[in-house]
Design an enzyme around this catalytic site. Structure first.
Site, PDB file in Angstrom:
ATOM      1  N   ASP A 135       0.875  -1.169   0.000  1.00 34.68           N
ATOM      2  CA  ASP A 135       0.000   0.000   0.000  1.00 34.68           C
ATOM      3  C   ASP A 135       0.910   1.216   0.000  1.00 34.68           C
ATOM      4  OD1 ASP A 135      -1.784   2.050   0.276  1.00 34.68           O
ATOM      5  OD2 ASP A 135      -3.056   0.988   1.712  1.00 34.68           O
ATOM      6  N   GLU A 144      -0.067   4.238  -1.197  1.00 33.39           N
ATOM      7  CA  GLU A 144      -1.064   5.326  -1.257  1.00 33.39           C
ATOM      8  C   GLU A 144      -1.420   5.695  -2.694  1.00 33.39           C
ATOM      9  OE1 GLU A 144      -3.787   6.274  -0.311  1.00 33.39           O
ATOM     10  OE2 GLU A 144      -3.160   7.106   1.611  1.00 33.39           O
ATOM     11  N   ASP A 176      -5.917   6.670   5.211  1.00 36.12           N
ATOM     12  CA  ASP A 176      -6.997   7.650   5.405  1.00 36.12           C
ATOM     13  C   ASP A 176      -8.074   7.100   6.341  1.00 36.12           C
ATOM     14  OD1 ASP A 176      -8.045   5.688   3.817  1.00 36.12           O
ATOM     15  OD2 ASP A 176      -8.610   7.009   2.160  1.00 36.12           O
TER      16      ASP A 176
END
Ligand SMILES: *[C@@H]1O[C@H](CO)[C@@H](O)[C@H](O)[C@H]1NC(C)=O
Ligand SMILES: *[C@@H]1O[C@H](CO)[C@@H](O)[C@H](O)[C@H]1NC(C)=O
Ligand SMILES: *[C@@H]1O[C@H](CO)[C@@H](O)[C@H](O)[C@H]1NC(C)=O
Length: 500
Positions: free
Chosen positions: A221, A223, A298
């Site tokens: 991950d 982003e 997030d």
């Protein structure tokens, strides 16, 4: 460079002879752990501090869980004693690295959690029992909505600084939502753009790319994308993970990053990706240095997964260092245990009777598709009795637990939806998991059973105002009320009225 590498490898090899733990191995390789989180064991040979903290839902009191000895396995018995006859959650994961990078309940971000002010859920303390070389321990079984975080860390790599990560997860507990991550994330709990994360992900979210098969896959991950290779694409070298204990690794530095993985119970690591970053905002990276567990940067918290142990390093670990860590993990002897502490007999027909004083003649039954409790005796008609009888089946979503099939409506099962219980049929992963429950010794004592959701281990079958729910003790819904929780979640499970 070559001579330095050779020297480091020589040191690491001699240390591994004295059974160095993962962070001892990383230190020998010149890439020390800067965060080390494990429910199950010490990650340094000399670590004897607290591993994690549990909180008791009945009275809010807390207790730290330590290893049995320096370098040892967690003292699961101390948790079991503390949590006897109540329910507990994991409230803190301590950092063994000395940097105090403790993980606690994740605060709200771009996405909210279900708790007060948008905080995420805490995981059950009993969702992922295991043994390590025969010694009992627990992992974190993270349901959707659950998350841990630290936005104010010490010594975690930022920007394009080199970093390594490993985590042990469960390839049989995943989904395709964002994002079951462990690693580096934004300090603002919001998406601040490409390259602002560098975490290991396990799941089969296929929005940004995939491995082979149906998943789950280990991906990075980074982003604005779960990357299985340089670009958002299918990486045919990145296989579907299948084992209950899997090691996943993601490491990155300027111009290079890699994904590696393997079976945490045997064998070595395979490199699934090793090459350049996507050039579009990822080289150099813009890591911010927060740490997440079970969520995206997030605070996207729709994913589920299991975490046993993991670390973050400062520096880009060599493959050899990581291979030694994998050897240590295999030697730790992770093994599955029965999730049921009060097993039921698959194929038997049962009734489920409430024990709450004043309500103990009521049985779990269904009125149409709603699960309710109704007073039932042998004076009821056969048809009425059968609405309160259930055939125990192998769990549709996890065969080590159970599903409850209606006697009068074969093919229909008790499932939760919005934490209420319904009688329905279905053929999708979500339905199967919603219809899977594990049987525990009752909170109210030996002659009762408490039946918990497989996918939400904090949530137990509860009758509340004569309606069936899965309820967390002291959770946010009205049916989570603490009063009478133990009685309302403890049932007498007996042979059926007719087929007894
Ligand atoms: C993820 O895997 C499950 C189970 O194999 C499957 O039902 C689902 O369709 C997959 N999701 C995606 C997005 O591929
Ligand atoms: C079953 O549900 C119907 C419709 O909601 C309701 O009218 C009826 O009273 C319920 N029966 C029982 C026994 O609860
Ligand atoms: C059994 O009979 C009683 C009395 O008529 C009724 O209230 C109850 O709903 C019946 N039980 C079931 C499961 O239908």
């Amino acid at each position: 460079m070559p001579s330095r590498t050779t020297l480091i490898l020589g040191v690491a090899a001699s240390v591994s002879l004295v059974a160095a733990a993962p962070c001892d191995i990383y230190a020998s390789g010149g890439t020390p752990c800067v965060a080390a989180h494990a429910l199950t064991r010490a990650l340094y040979d000399n670590y004897d501090g607290a591993l994690y903290q549990v909180t008791r839902n009945s009275d809010g009191s807390t207790m730290d869980i330590y290893p049995l000895e320096a370098g040892g396995v967690a003292n699961a018995a101390s948790q079991d004693d503390f949590c006897a006859s109540t329910t507990c959650v994991i409230s803190l994961l301590y950092d063994q690295s000395g940097n105090n990078n403790v993980l606690s309940r994740a605060p709200p971000g771009a996405f909210d959690g279900p708790y007060t002010n948008g905080y995420d859920d805490l995981a059950s303390a009993i969702g992922a029992p295991v043994t390590l070389n025969g010694q009992k321990a627990y992992g974190i079984f993270s349901s959707p909505g659950t998350g841990y975080r630290n936005d104010q860390t010490t010594n975690i790599p930022t920007g394009g600084d080199p970093q390594g990560i490993y985590a042990i997860m469960d390839a049989n507990h995943f989904n395709d939502n964002c994002c079951f991550d462990y690693g580096n994330a934004e300090t603002s709990n919001t998406n601040t753009g490409n390259g602002h994360m560098e975490a290991v992900y396990l799941g089969n979210c296929s929005i940004w790319g995939t491995g082979t098969g149906e998943g789950p896959w280990f991906m990075g991950d980074l982003e604005n994308g779960l990357f299985s290779e340089q670009y958002l694409a299918e990486n045919t070298d990145n296989p579907t993970q299948t084992e209950p204990f899997v090691t996943g690794m993601v490491k990155g530095m300027t111009d290079q990053w890699a994904i590696r993985g393997g079976n945490a119970q045997s064998g070595g690591l395979t490199t699934y990706w090793n090459g350049a970053f996507d050039p579009n905002g990822y080289n150099p990276m813009s890591k911010e240095g927060a740490i997440v567990l079970g969520i995206g940067g997030d605070n996207s918290n729709g994913a589920q997964g299991t975490f046993y142990e993991g670390v973050m390093t400062s520096g880009y670990p060599s493959d050899d260092t990581e291979n030694q860590v994998q050897a240590n993990i295999v030697a730790a002897g992770y093994a599955s245990v029965d999730l049921n502490t009060a097993p039921l007999t698959v194929g038997s027909t049962i009734t489920i009777r409430a024990t709450t004083p004043g309500y103990d003649t009521r049985y779990f039954s269904h009125n149409g598709t709603k699960i309710v409790t109704e007073v039932t005796t042998t004076a009821n008609s056969t048809a009425e009795q059968q609405t309160a009888e259930w055939v125990v089946r192998d769990g549709l979503g996890f065969s080590g637990c159970y599903s409850f099939e209606s006697v009068d409506q074969p093919g229909n099962f008790i499932r939760h939806y919005g934490f209420e219980l319904y009688l329905e049929s279905g053929n999708e992963k979500q339905f199967f998991e919603d219809a899977t429950f594990c049987s525990l010794t009752g909170l109210q004592g030996q002659n009762t059973n408490s039946i918990r959701s497989w996918s939400y281990p904090t949530r137990f079958f509860r009758h509340y105002a004569d309606v069936g729910y899965i309820a967390t003790e002291g959770g946010v819904q009205f049916f989570d009320a603490t009063g009478n929780y133990n009685y309302d979640t403890s049932f007498v499970v007996s042979d059926g009225f007719l087929s007894g």
